[in-house]
Design a protein around this motif. Structure first.
Motif, short mmCIF file in Angstrom:
data_model
loop_
_atom_site.label_atom_id
_atom_site.label_comp_id
_atom_site.label_asym_id
_atom_site.label_seq_id
_atom_site.Cartn_x
_atom_site.Cartn_y
_atom_site.Cartn_z
N ARG A 80 -11.45 2.28 1.93
CA ARG A 80 -12.20 2.57 0.83
C ARG A 80 -13.02 1.83 0.23
O ARG A 80 -14.12 2.30 -0.44
N GLN A 81 -13.32 0.59 0.66
CA GLN A 81 -14.28 -0.57 0.23
C GLN A 81 -15.67 -0.51 1.19
O GLN A 81 -15.29 0.15 2.02
N ASP A 82 -16.56 -0.97 0.73
CA ASP A 82 -17.60 -1.28 1.51
C ASP A 82 -17.82 -2.83 2.05
O ASP A 82 -18.57 -3.09 2.89
N ALA A 83 -16.86 -3.55 1.78
CA ALA A 83 -16.94 -5.10 1.99
C ALA A 83 -15.48 -5.76 1.88
O ALA A 83 -14.88 -5.27 1.07
N TYR A 84 -15.32 -6.70 2.57
CA TYR A 84 -14.20 -7.78 2.46
C TYR A 84 -14.37 -9.02 2.86
O TYR A 84 -15.17 -9.18 3.95
N ALA A 85 -13.76 -9.82 2.64
CA ALA A 85 -13.64 -11.35 3.10
C ALA A 85 -12.39 -11.34 3.99
O ALA A 85 -11.31 -10.96 3.37
N PHE A 86 -12.15 -12.34 4.93
CA PHE A 86 -11.22 -12.61 5.74
C PHE A 86 -11.11 -13.84 6.44
O PHE A 86 -12.14 -14.65 6.25
N ASP A 87 -9.97 -14.47 6.66
CA ASP A 87 -10.13 -15.77 6.97
C ASP A 87 -8.70 -15.80 8.12
O ASP A 87 -7.75 -15.07 7.85
N VAL A 88 -8.84 -16.86 9.19
CA VAL A 88 -7.52 -16.76 9.94
C VAL A 88 -7.20 -18.21 9.85
O VAL A 88 -7.86 -19.29 9.48
N GLU A 89 -6.22 -18.27 10.22
CA GLU A 89 -5.21 -19.87 10.52
C GLU A 89 -4.92 -19.72 12.04
O GLU A 89 -4.31 -18.72 12.52
N LEU A 118 -11.76 -1.54 10.46
CA LEU A 118 -12.28 -2.28 9.46
C LEU A 118 -13.32 -3.28 10.34
O LEU A 118 -14.24 -3.61 9.70
N LEU A 119 -12.80 -3.76 11.53
CA LEU A 119 -13.75 -4.75 12.20
C LEU A 119 -14.74 -4.18 13.04
O LEU A 119 -15.80 -4.90 13.06
N VAL A 126 1.95 -9.76 1.13
CA VAL A 126 2.45 -10.49 2.16
C VAL A 126 2.91 -9.30 3.17
O VAL A 126 3.75 -8.71 2.79
N ILE A 127 2.03 -9.17 3.99
CA ILE A 127 2.55 -8.03 4.90
C ILE A 127 3.33 -8.02 6.21
O ILE A 127 2.80 -8.96 7.08
N LEU A 128 4.55 -7.47 5.91
CA LEU A 128 5.63 -7.88 7.39
C LEU A 128 5.95 -6.44 7.89
O LEU A 128 6.52 -6.68 8.74
N THR A 129 5.57 -5.31 7.34
CA THR A 129 5.88 -4.11 7.91
C THR A 129 4.69 -3.44 8.47
O THR A 129 3.54 -3.51 7.96
N LYS A 130 4.68 -2.36 9.33
CA LYS A 130 3.82 -1.57 9.88
C LYS A 130 3.28 -0.77 8.64
O LYS A 130 2.11 -0.44 8.60
N GLU A 131 4.48 -0.19 7.93
CA GLU A 131 4.21 0.60 6.70
C GLU A 131 3.40 -0.20 5.85
O GLU A 131 2.09 0.43 5.10
N ASP A 132 3.33 -1.36 5.39
CA ASP A 132 2.66 -2.40 4.48
C ASP A 132 1.26 -2.24 5.11
O ASP A 132 0.31 -2.42 4.26
N LEU A 133 1.37 -2.76 6.45
CA LEU A 133 -0.07 -2.89 6.91
C LEU A 133 -0.91 -1.58 6.96
O LEU A 133 -2.16 -1.51 6.64
N THR A 134 -0.48 -0.29 7.08
CA THR A 134 -1.19 0.85 7.21
C THR A 134 -1.54 1.09 5.77
O THR A 134 -2.92 1.39 5.37
N GLU A 135 -0.84 0.88 4.56
CA GLU A 135 -1.24 1.04 3.34
C GLU A 135 -2.44 -0.11 2.84
O GLU A 135 -3.32 0.63 2.26
N ALA A 136 -2.27 -1.23 3.28
CA ALA A 136 -3.31 -2.12 3.14
C ALA A 136 -4.64 -1.47 3.84
O ALA A 136 -5.94 -1.76 3.27
N VAL A 137 -4.72 -1.31 5.11
CA VAL A 137 -5.76 -0.88 5.74
C VAL A 137 -6.45 0.31 4.95
O VAL A 137 -7.61 0.25 5.07
N GLU A 138 -5.62 1.37 4.58
CA GLU A 138 -6.17 2.61 4.11
C GLU A 138 -7.10 1.96 2.77
O GLU A 138 -7.95 2.54 2.33
#
Length: 663
Positions: free
Chosen positions: A20-29, A108-109, A4-16
């Motif tokens: 490094r991958q070639d694909a991802y799934a995403f979903d919005v609420e 990413l988008l 669960v991403i709550l801080t800018k630091e965690d978000l930056t780490e997740a984005v990085e």
């Protein structure tokens, strides 16, 4: 990495990590009064999954996890009704703002190297586009809903049914996604996590299955269709609100008159919207004031009773439009059918657009336009379905009501600034409307490869004239209007597997006359019967009986192998129609792809707006209508499409201010 991403630091780490991958799934609420309209909703959760990681990003969820007071209801002294009082939770954790999240996710988008996968991808892609100045994430795309539908169009292809079937995991029994804002933080976090994770896992499983079943070409086409649907979802369709309000009054007045005629025909007043009271009127004995009609079609509840060994009552039989049409010579059925059609129009195309305060239904018109959701996976044959609103049910253009509804859709009312040699000017817009000529009959002629339809199209002869010429044994120029009209009924009887009783009603003839006419067609156009017989044999040669459309989409009809005669006969009637409608849908989707590409190249003056059956509706700047019309016709019947089919295609393009003016 935190889930669960709550801080800018965690978000930056997740984005990085995701970069490094070639694909991802995403979903919005999403939340808001129009949470189901992706161009209008508000995204409060976004979850993402890829190889070895799944993260959930909340952006304004209002609840914590500790319940302070339960949801309840309180009687309103003024209205006498009970008002809902929502549950109260403690404060949620501090969350990132949408602006922070979408700025971080932009790499990413908006890079082509990443495949962006979602369940029902159009909704998620358009939902996030509003945070980027209405620019949707760039292709490459993936859609598990489309993939699942291509793999089996006859099953439930929602995410949760697929997860239960593939992984044996049943989650979200409360359907929390319908209203995420009333549930605790951790519950939504887990729900969003599972949605993204299972979407990712299903995509990994489905891609090799699509390849193994020879459906990669069909999937590739559908993903290009998806891109065109994004354009339409963001463009919308302008409507004439004043004309809509006038139609509201007119249809309400018409309904009052029809109701009076229903009561007069029935000889009594009853609740016209009650299935039970309609059943009493229609199926009750004449001596008791009924019409004495023998009921034929069971409702779902009636079928369940029969399966459980119970005897159905009169109330277990359907009074829907299909059954009313069977008895359209009965005055009560005829007037009830008229009521149902007008009432549906009033509810769907007038109050459905304007909204209904009494029923708590909001308007779906935003800044003068509606934004329908077109579902490429919405039918078993491959044709589009649509919702909010369902434009696929717009009445035929040749009818009074059809013209009234189509007349609501107009060219964009604004002006486009244009710099010309003579200086700056402001120019208006027009609609370009194009549809295929007799597309389904051209498709069947293609598959037949010879005979009256095939030869007629190559000679430039109308299909119904060609049918009449063959059946009645006269030259095309000597075919009468009556002969052509009868042959039109015959042609669609062939396509849709209509039986003699239905043909007789359409022709205004007796059942015996219709049977003779069908027999005459079988003798004079033997190629149709031979092809049907071959098609059945070919479908049955597969482990799961199926046919393939022009681009290779499968239409599975397992009932072809049924030992029950009527079930098998129904599947046989569906077979040719599935091939023809499915292949016509392929052609229409390819045209949509081509036109979408041309519109993106000329975005400043050409925009894709709607597709309804075999029609495309485009917005074109008024000084470019000749060029736009040529592009639209090229998109629909150009070489790349024409080479798919062995008879010539035609497309008629009209320039107009209202959709109703096109026909």
């Amino acid at each position: 990495m935190s889930h669960v991403i709550l801080t800018k630091e965690d978000l930056t780490e997740a984005v990085e990590y995701f970069k490094r991958q070639d694909a991802y799934a995403f979903d919005v609420e999403t939340v808001g009064e129009h949470r189901g309209v992706p161009s209008q909703n508000q995204v409060t959760w976004l979850s993402m999954a890829t190889y070895g990681a799944t993260v959930v990003i909340p952006m304004g969820h209002p609840n914590g996890d500790t319940l302070i007071s339960k949801a309840t209801r309180k009687k309103n002294k003024q209205t006498g009704k009970f008002d809902a009082i929502p549950a109260v939770w403690d404060e949620p954790p501090a969350q990132l703002r949408p602006s922070q999240v979408f700025e971080a996710l932009e790499p990413l988008l908006f890079q082509e190297r990443y495949r962006k996968i979602a369940q029902g991808a159009v909704f998620d892609l358009v939902s996030v586009a509003k945070y980027y100045d209405e620019q949707p994430p760039v292709p490459r795309y993936g859609c598990t809903l489309v993939a699942s539908w291509l793999l089996d169009e006859n099953r439930l292809n929602g995410l949760k049914p697929r997860v239960i079937e593939e992984y044996g995991h049943k989650y979200d029994t409360e359907n929390v996604g319908k209203r995420v804002e009333i549930h605790p933080f951790s519950k939504i976090a887990r729900y969003a996590y599972l949605d993204a994770r299972y979407t990712w896992l299903l995509w990994q499983k489905m891609v090799p299955l699509l390849q193994a079943e020879g459906l990669s070409r069909a999937m590739s086409m559908e993903l290009q269709v998806l891109q065109a649907l994004l354009d339409m979802a963001l463009t919308g369709a302008p409507v004439d609100i004043e004309a809509l309000r006038r139609l509201d009054v007119d249809l309400a007045r018409q309904l009052e008159g029809i109701v009076e005629r229903v009561y007069k025909a029935a000889g009594k007043v009853f609740n016209i919207n009650s299935s039970q009271q309609k059943a009493d009127i229609l199926f009750g004995m004449k001596s008791a004031g009924g019409q004495g009609i023998k009921p034929r079609k069971l409702t779902k509840g009636g079928k369940k009773k029969r399966r459980d060994g119970e005897k159905p009552t009169l109330y277990d039989y359907s009074t829907d439009a299909e059954e009313l049409k069977r008895h359209s010579d009965n005055p009560v059925c005829a007037t009830l059918l008229e009521y149902q059609e007008v009432n549906k129009l009033h509810g769907t195309y007038v109050q459905g657009y304007l909204g209904n305060e009494k029923e708590g239904k909001p308007s779906i018109i935003f800044d003068g336009s509606i934004f329908p959701t077109f579902k490429q996976y919405g039918t078993v044959t491959g044709r589009f379905s649509a919702s909010e609103p369902n434009l696929q049910n717009v009445p035929r253009p040749g009818t009074e009501l059809g013209k009234a509804v189509r007349g609501l859709f107009i060219a964009p009312p604004g002006k486009a600034p244009v710099l010309t040699d003579a200086g700056a000017r402001e120019l208006g817009w027009k609609l370009l409307v194009a549809d295929y000529g007799q597309i389904e009959l051209r498709v069947i002629a293609h598959f037949l490869g010879y005979g009256a339809w095939y030869d007629g199209f190559h000679a430039g002869i109308d299909a119904h004239t060609a049918t009449a010429s063959a059946v009645f044994g006269v030259s095309p120029e000597k075919v009468t209007t009556d002969q052509r009209n009868r042959s039109k009924t015959l042609a669609f009887a062939v396509l849709f597997g209509a039986e003699a009783e239905t043909v007789a009603k359409s022709m205004g003839a007796s059942v015996a006359e219709a049977e003779d006419f069908l027999a005459l067609q079988a003798r004079t156009m033997p190629e149709v019967g031979k092809f049907k017989a071959w098609l059945i044999r070919d479908a049955l040669s597969h482990e799961v009986p199926h046919i393939r459309t022009l681009i290779g989409r499968k239409r599975r009809l397992p009932d072809l192998a049924s030992s029950v005669r009527w079930i098998r006969a129904r599947a046989e009637r569906q077979l040719l129609n599935s091939l023809v409608q499915g292949s016509a849908a392929d052609i229409n989707k390819l045209a949509l792809i081509r036109m979408g590409h041309l519109c993106r190249q000329n975005r400043e003056w050409l925009r894709l707006s709607l597709t309804v059956h075999d029609e495309l509706v485009v917005h074109c700047r008024e000084d470019k209508t000749e060029e736009g019309a040529a592009l639209l016709q090229q998109a629909m019947i150009g070489t790349e499409i024409q080479k798919l089919i062995k008879v010539p295609l035609t497309a008629d393009v009209k320039v107009c201010d209202r959709w109703s003016e096109a026909k």
